[in-house]
Every structure is written in structure tokens, then in C-alpha cells.
Design a protein around this motif. Structure first.
Motif, PDB file in Angstrom:
ATOM      1  N   PHE A  50       0.843  -1.194   0.000  1.00  0.00           N
ATOM      2  CA  PHE A  50       0.000   0.000   0.000  1.00  0.00           C
ATOM      3  C   PHE A  50       0.876   1.240   0.000  1.00  0.00           C
ATOM      4  CE2 PHE A  50      -2.254   3.146   2.885  1.00  0.00           C
ATOM      5  CZ  PHE A  50      -3.036   3.680   1.880  1.00  0.00           C
ATOM      6  N   ASP A  51       0.581   2.155  -0.918  1.00  0.00           N
ATOM      7  CA  ASP A  51       1.229   3.470  -0.961  1.00  0.00           C
ATOM      8  C   ASP A  51       0.160   4.538  -0.857  1.00  0.00           C
ATOM      9  OD1 ASP A  51       3.957   2.755  -1.337  1.00  0.00           O
ATOM     10  OD2 ASP A  51       3.610   2.431  -3.472  1.00  0.00           O
TER      11      ASP A  51
ATOM     12  N   ASP B 254      -9.216   0.430   4.667  1.00  0.00           N
ATOM     13  CA  ASP B 254     -10.601   0.862   4.482  1.00  0.00           C
ATOM     14  C   ASP B 254     -10.567   2.274   3.919  1.00  0.00           C
ATOM     15  OD1 ASP B 254     -11.773  -1.510   5.527  1.00  0.00           O
ATOM     16  OD2 ASP B 254     -11.253  -0.823   7.534  1.00  0.00           O
ATOM     17  N   VAL B 255     -11.209   2.446   2.761  1.00  0.00           N
ATOM     18  CA  VAL B 255     -11.116   3.674   1.978  1.00  0.00           C
ATOM     19  C   VAL B 255     -12.474   4.378   1.927  1.00  0.00           C
ATOM     20  CG1 VAL B 255     -10.509   4.621  -0.291  1.00  0.00           C
ATOM     21  CG2 VAL B 255      -9.332   2.582   0.558  1.00  0.00           C
TER      22      VAL B 255
ATOM     23  N   LEU C  13      -7.806   9.701  -5.611  1.00  0.00           N
ATOM     24  CA  LEU C  13      -8.093   8.473  -6.352  1.00  0.00           C
ATOM     25  C   LEU C  13      -7.426   7.281  -5.676  1.00  0.00           C
ATOM     26  CD1 LEU C  13      -7.530   9.527 -10.078  1.00  0.00           C
ATOM     27  CD2 LEU C  13      -9.691   8.903  -9.015  1.00  0.00           C
ATOM     28  N   ALA C  14      -8.103   6.141  -5.746  1.00  0.00           N
ATOM     29  CA  ALA C  14      -7.534   4.880  -5.264  1.00  0.00           C
ATOM     30  C   ALA C  14      -7.435   3.947  -6.461  1.00  0.00           C
ATOM     31  CB  ALA C  14      -8.425   4.270  -4.192  1.00  0.00           C
ATOM     32  N   GLU C  15      -6.270   3.312  -6.618  1.00  0.00           N
ATOM     33  CA  GLU C  15      -6.086   2.339  -7.705  1.00  0.00           C
ATOM     34  C   GLU C  15      -5.626   1.021  -7.100  1.00  0.00           C
ATOM     35  OE1 GLU C  15      -3.653   1.473 -11.829  1.00  0.00           O
ATOM     36  OE2 GLU C  15      -2.919   3.037 -10.502  1.00  0.00           O
ATOM     37  N   ILE C  16      -6.405  -0.014  -7.361  1.00  0.00           N
ATOM     38  CA  ILE C  16      -6.059  -1.354  -6.914  1.00  0.00           C
ATOM     39  C   ILE C  16      -5.612  -2.129  -8.149  1.00  0.00           C
ATOM     40  CG2 ILE C  16      -6.868  -3.438  -5.755  1.00  0.00           C
ATOM     41  CD1 ILE C  16      -9.209  -1.542  -4.695  1.00  0.00           C
TER      42      ILE C  16
ATOM     43  N   VAL D   7      -3.109   5.048  -3.236  1.00  0.00           N
ATOM     44  CA  VAL D   7      -4.051   6.145  -3.068  1.00  0.00           C
ATOM     45  C   VAL D   7      -3.305   7.433  -3.342  1.00  0.00           C
ATOM     46  CG1 VAL D   7      -5.480   7.432  -1.436  1.00  0.00           C
ATOM     47  CG2 VAL D   7      -5.557   4.931  -1.440  1.00  0.00           C
ATOM     48  N   LEU D   8      -3.805   8.193  -4.312  1.00  0.00           N
ATOM     49  CA  LEU D   8      -3.278   9.517  -4.618  1.00  0.00           C
ATOM     50  C   LEU D   8      -4.254  10.510  -3.982  1.00  0.00           C
ATOM     51  CD1 LEU D   8      -2.521   8.899  -8.395  1.00  0.00           C
ATOM     52  CD2 LEU D   8      -0.939   8.705  -6.467  1.00  0.00           C
TER      53      LEU D   8
END
Length: 135
Positions: A6-7, A24-25, A67-70, A77-78
């Protein structure tokens, strides 16, 4: 439990980087949890509290949109802004909410709707910060 990378990145800094059990987002379309092996997805995040779980310990970080990218590489998460609870100036946060309330009268139409929505998100964060569950 399987872990994943995770970053959490904001314009100012790399706020978090490491192996985690769960994140958790606060998503625009609803909060969601990410575990190892999650399906690839890109989601907008709203202002709220992101919770990082590692070895049974929870770290809460305030994010103010982004934004979250999986992907197969993990979760990135940016965030527009990312602040840990330990770093948060609660008095300044309360002042920001007051300023947002004062500035509502300067907005009209769709702009007013967006300003009210953002204010609601900030008030929700403040309410979570003031609840006993956050201490």
C-alpha cells in the motif's frame, strides 16, 4: 492473513508505504475495504478517514479526496491531502469548517451544491474525530 503493498501519496509527501493486512477507503460511491487479492479497480475517494490495518493495529489517516487504484501490485491512493491523526491541528480544522460555512453565501447553483457537499464531508470527519471510537 495475506498482506499486500500500500502506498499513500499526497502532493507534499509519501504519507505511507508498506505491507498491510487491510485498508478501508472512504469512496465517493461508498466506503470499501481492500484485502490482498482484491479485483483491479480505480475509484474516486471523498474527504474522510482512511484506516490502515497492519498486524492488528489500526492507523487512521484523514484524506481530502483523490483516487484509489487497486492492481496486481497492490493499492495506491493519490490523495489531495493526507494527514495522520497525530499530525492534525484540530483547532485549525475547526476553523476551516467555520470558514467554509461563511463562504457558502458566495456560491450559487451547482457550485453551491459542491461547496455544501464538501462542507458535509468535513463535518463528518470532525464528528468522527470527536467520537469516543477515535481516541
Amino acid at each position: 492473513m495475506a498482506t499486500f503493498h500500500f502506498d499513500l501519496v499526497s502532493p507534499e509527501k509519501l504519507a505511507f508505504s508498506g505491507e498491510v493486512d487491510q485498508v478501508d477507503v472512504p469512496g465517493v460511491e461508498g466506503d470499501f475495504g481492500v484485502l490482498a487479492g482484491h479485483a483491479p479497480v480505480v475509484a474516486a475517494i471523498r474527504p474522510g478517514i482512511l484506516t490502515v490495518t497492519t498486524s492488528g493495529k489500526h492507523e487512521k489517516i484523514i484524506v481530502l479526496g483523490g483516487l484509489a487504484e487497486i492492481s496486481e501490485k497492490g493499492l495506491t491512493v493519490l490523495a489531495d491531502v493526507a494527514t495522520s491523526l497525530a499530525e492534525l491541528d484540530r483547532a485549525r480544522f475547526a476553523e476551516t469548517i467555520s470558514e467554509m460555512e461563511e463562504n457558502l453565501k458566495e456560491h450559487e447553483g451547482g457550485e453551491l451544491d459542491r461547496a455544501i457537499e464538501r462542507l458535509d464531508h468535513f463535518k463528518s470527519i470532525q464528528q468522527q474525530l470527536n467520537s469516543t471510537a477515535m481516541h
